[in-house]
Design an enzyme around this catalytic site. Structure first.
Site, mmCIF file in Angstrom:
data_model
loop_
_atom_site.group_PDB
_atom_site.id
_atom_site.type_symbol
_atom_site.label_atom_id
_atom_site.label_comp_id
_atom_site.label_asym_id
_atom_site.label_seq_id
_atom_site.Cartn_x
_atom_site.Cartn_y
_atom_site.Cartn_z
ATOM 1 N N SER A 311 0.871 -1.444 -0.017
ATOM 2 C CA SER A 311 0.269 0.182 -0.077
ATOM 3 C C SER A 311 0.871 1.424 -0.051
ATOM 4 O O SER A 311 0.399 2.215 -0.432
ATOM 5 C CB SER A 311 -0.776 0.026 1.302
ATOM 6 O OG SER A 311 -0.119 -0.044 2.384
ATOM 7 N N ASP A 562 -3.122 6.371 11.904
ATOM 8 C CA ASP A 562 -2.113 5.669 10.641
ATOM 9 C C ASP A 562 -0.988 6.611 10.688
ATOM 10 O O ASP A 562 -1.153 7.716 10.452
ATOM 11 C CB ASP A 562 -2.907 5.779 9.179
ATOM 12 C CG ASP A 562 -2.061 5.324 8.305
ATOM 13 O OD1 ASP A 562 -0.853 4.747 8.522
ATOM 14 O OD2 ASP A 562 -2.539 5.383 7.211
ATOM 15 N N HIS A 565 1.631 5.378 6.574
ATOM 16 C CA HIS A 565 1.084 5.753 5.176
ATOM 17 C C HIS A 565 1.502 7.454 5.288
ATOM 18 O O HIS A 565 1.589 8.142 6.304
ATOM 19 C CB HIS A 565 0.000 5.680 4.471
ATOM 20 C CG HIS A 565 -0.399 4.290 4.579
ATOM 21 N ND1 HIS A 565 -1.016 3.528 5.276
ATOM 22 C CD2 HIS A 565 -0.050 3.492 3.442
ATOM 23 C CE1 HIS A 565 -1.344 2.150 4.945
ATOM 24 N NE2 HIS A 565 -0.720 2.188 3.797
#
Length: 595
Positions: A311, A562, A565
């Site tokens: 990802s 998160d 990312h």
């Protein structure tokens, strides 16, 4: 014949008197000139006059001009963490490589090492100076509104202009290996830089915080939006340098990019600060130009660039698409197996293929591993990739973080280890997840380096650091409240990140030795530089839900977030500046650093 004189005119008999006066005047002037010449010869005053107007004689001027080209002749030494800057280029300080990793000798198996002590520290404000200019006019540029505090390095003496709320300069952050390394010369250009005078270096750096309500914010070293500003020497190390504030901001916004994944749309998800979008990277010995979308498309004319991996590879690809979208909207020609965007103007494809581990993966039962658990054949590349790899001119590999997930490791047709799976505790695993990661990197790159039909460029983007403080992603780790990069001295090394990076580089180096085709392998080593960017993650701003929790609860636990990312726009856009430079070096060859 007799001349007649008009009435009232001067009679002819008056001319002799006039001639005599002229002769007397000329004689007097001649005497004055002779006297003045004698005085000048006897008492020379040329140097005195020159000193009055210029302050230096010819010898002094010669020495001064030569000192501009020699950094070592500057009287006042710069502190290690002061950056010399101009409008188009910002040099960097030498780095702090602090030893703050876990002292435990055991190899960590997950990214749960807290970054001790960095959460409470604010980024100090520091001035930036031009190498050859002691005092110039201050920058008059807009500043971000998200700053809560600022401080001034004690070992830097600032003028009143520097201390004003509108012109405070921001420190840059260095990631060079040697803290005592000298500051490199910047590429100098005409510019307006915050006025400062630099004092002698101190042993200890002490900062004092200002009132958070004062509006004190970092001034910027504005760079031109034209990506041709500055160029990069082919031999320049791109990955050691510093972060500097650029008020011109990102090349796109969350509202101008239609392919931005919502979880990385930090502004769209309500993140209140924006300063993290404006920091750019400056290599130690050269400039890294802003990404030029048109130049990228021209270099990639008739070619395909592919992002292969997890990802984070998607995060990287979307950043590229967002920038390119500002000059041309591509056509989506993808399918379930492969995302494909086509740029008609240059016949260029941008592709993404999902591959969590980059090696062959099966789910059926194998030996004593039951069906359903992912089996990784560490000595075999992902077979879904090998047939399509020859179609790509540039490949960017991204992997590592999935090795923290449950999986079984198979090598030479034997189960040799696993992550979050090992049924027989009486037997010792031969390979843990970190060793497995290193083997997987060597496997995929060797397969590419020996592929008979691949002649392109393979870029390995090094391990992307996360910033979960106080725990892992699922055990209360947090990056909430980070609004600017870490300052020198604040970075605490993460033991898991360090060893994952080490194994990745080891696998890369082993694969290079096996190269048999005409392909090029490049390591895009972003890890250390991005350890400073704890401010660049979504944190709790992962969705547009207006009722989402963004602060710690009554029990002190942080909200789900998160910290792996990257926000878009944000630090991840710098990766594409690296990619463009790697491609430029390969396709255009060497270009000398512009002065």
């Amino acid at each position: 014949m007799t001349w007649a004189s008009p009435k009232g005119s001067i009679s002819m008999n008056q001319y002799p008197k006039t001639v005599s006066w002229i002769a007397v005047s000329v004689g007097g002037l001649a005497m004055f000139l002779l006297f003045a010449s004698w005085v000048l010869v006897s008492f020379p005053i040329g140097s005195t006059v020159r000193g009055y107007f210029y302050g230096v004689d010819s010898l002094q001027k010669l020495e001064f001009s030569s000192s501009l080209g020699n950094q070592n002749l500057v009287d006042s030494p710069l502190p290690n963490n002061v950056v010399m800057s101009d409008k188009d280029a910002v040099s960097e300080s030498s780095s702090d490589k602090n030893v703050g990793s876990d002292s435990n000798s055991e190899v960590p198996t997950s990214s749960n090492s807290p970054l001790v002590g960095s959460e409470a520290k604010d980024l100090p404000d520091e001035p930036v100076v031009n190498e050859s200019i002691v005092s110039v006019k201050p920058v008059d540029q807009p500043v971000p509104s998200g700053s809560s505090s600022s401080s001034v390095d004690e070992n830097v003496e600032t003028t009143p202009q520097t201390l004003s709320n509108d012109t405070n300069s921001q420190v840059s952050f260095s990631t060079t290996h040697n803290e005592s390394e000298d500051v490199a010369k910047p590429a100098l250009r005409s510019s307006n830089v915050t006025e400062i005078s630099v004092g002698p270096e101190q042993n200890d750096t002490t900062t004092s915080s200002s009132d958070s309500k004062s509006g004190s914010n970092p001034a910027s070293s504005d760079l031109s939006n034209d990506a041709s500003t500055g160029s990069v020497d082919t031999g320049c190390d791109l990955y050691h340098g510093s972060w500097f504030y650029d008020s011109s901001g990102p090349q796109y916004t969350n509202n101008t990019c239609p392919v931005l994944t919502q979880m990385q749309n930090c502004q769209g998800n309500g993140r209140p600060d924006k300063e993290y979008e404006n920091w750019r990277w400056k290599p130690l010995q050269c400039d890294l130009p802003r990404f030029d979308a048109r130049k990228f498309l021209e270099l990639m004319r008739g070619k395909t660039i592919a992002f292969i991996g997890d990802s984070v590879a998607r995060n990287h690809m979307e950043s590229l698409l967002c920038i390119l979208w500002q000059v041309e909207a591509p056509k989506n020609r993808g399918n379930k197996k492969m995302q494909r965007y086509y740029f008609k103007s240059t016949n260029t494809f941008v592709v993404r293929i999902w591959s969590s581990w980059l090696v062959k993966q099966t789910s059926e039962a194998f030996d004593f591993a039951p069906e359903g658990v992912a089996k990784l054949h560490l000595d075999a590349p992902d077979d879904r990739l090998m047939d399509v790899i020859p179609q790509f001119d540039v490949i960017i590999f991204s992997s590592g973080h999935w090795f923290a997930k449950q999986s079984v490791y198979i090598l030479n047709n034997e189960i040799v280890g696993g992550q979050l799976w090992w049924p027989d505790k009486s037997k010792q695993m031969k390979i843990n997840n970190i060793e497995a990661f290193g083997i997987s990197v060597e496997t995929i790159l060797t397969a590419l380096a020996t592929h008979p039909n691949y002649t392109g460029i393979a870029i390995v983007r090094s391990y992307s650091p996360d910033h979960y403080e106080g725990g892992a992603w699922n055990t209360g780790g947090s990056c909430t409240g980070k609004v600017r990069p870490l300052a020198p001295g604040q970075r605490v090394e993460n033991g898991f990140t360090n060893i994952m990076h080490e194994k990745q580089v080891m696998g890369f180096n082993r694969a290079i030795k096996k190269l048999t085709n005409k392909s090029k392998l490049e390591l895009m080593d972003i890890t250390e530089a991005f350890e400073y960017r704890h401010d660049g993650h979504p944190g709790p701003y992962r969705s547009p839900d207006p009722n989402k929790q963004t602060k710690r609860g009554p029990d002190g636990k942080p909200p789900p977030q998160d910290c792996l990312h990257w926000c878009m726009p944000g630090p991840v856009d710098t990766w594409n500046e690296f990619v463009l430079e790697i491609i430029r070096r390969e396709y255009e060859g060497s270009k000398n650093l512009s002065s």
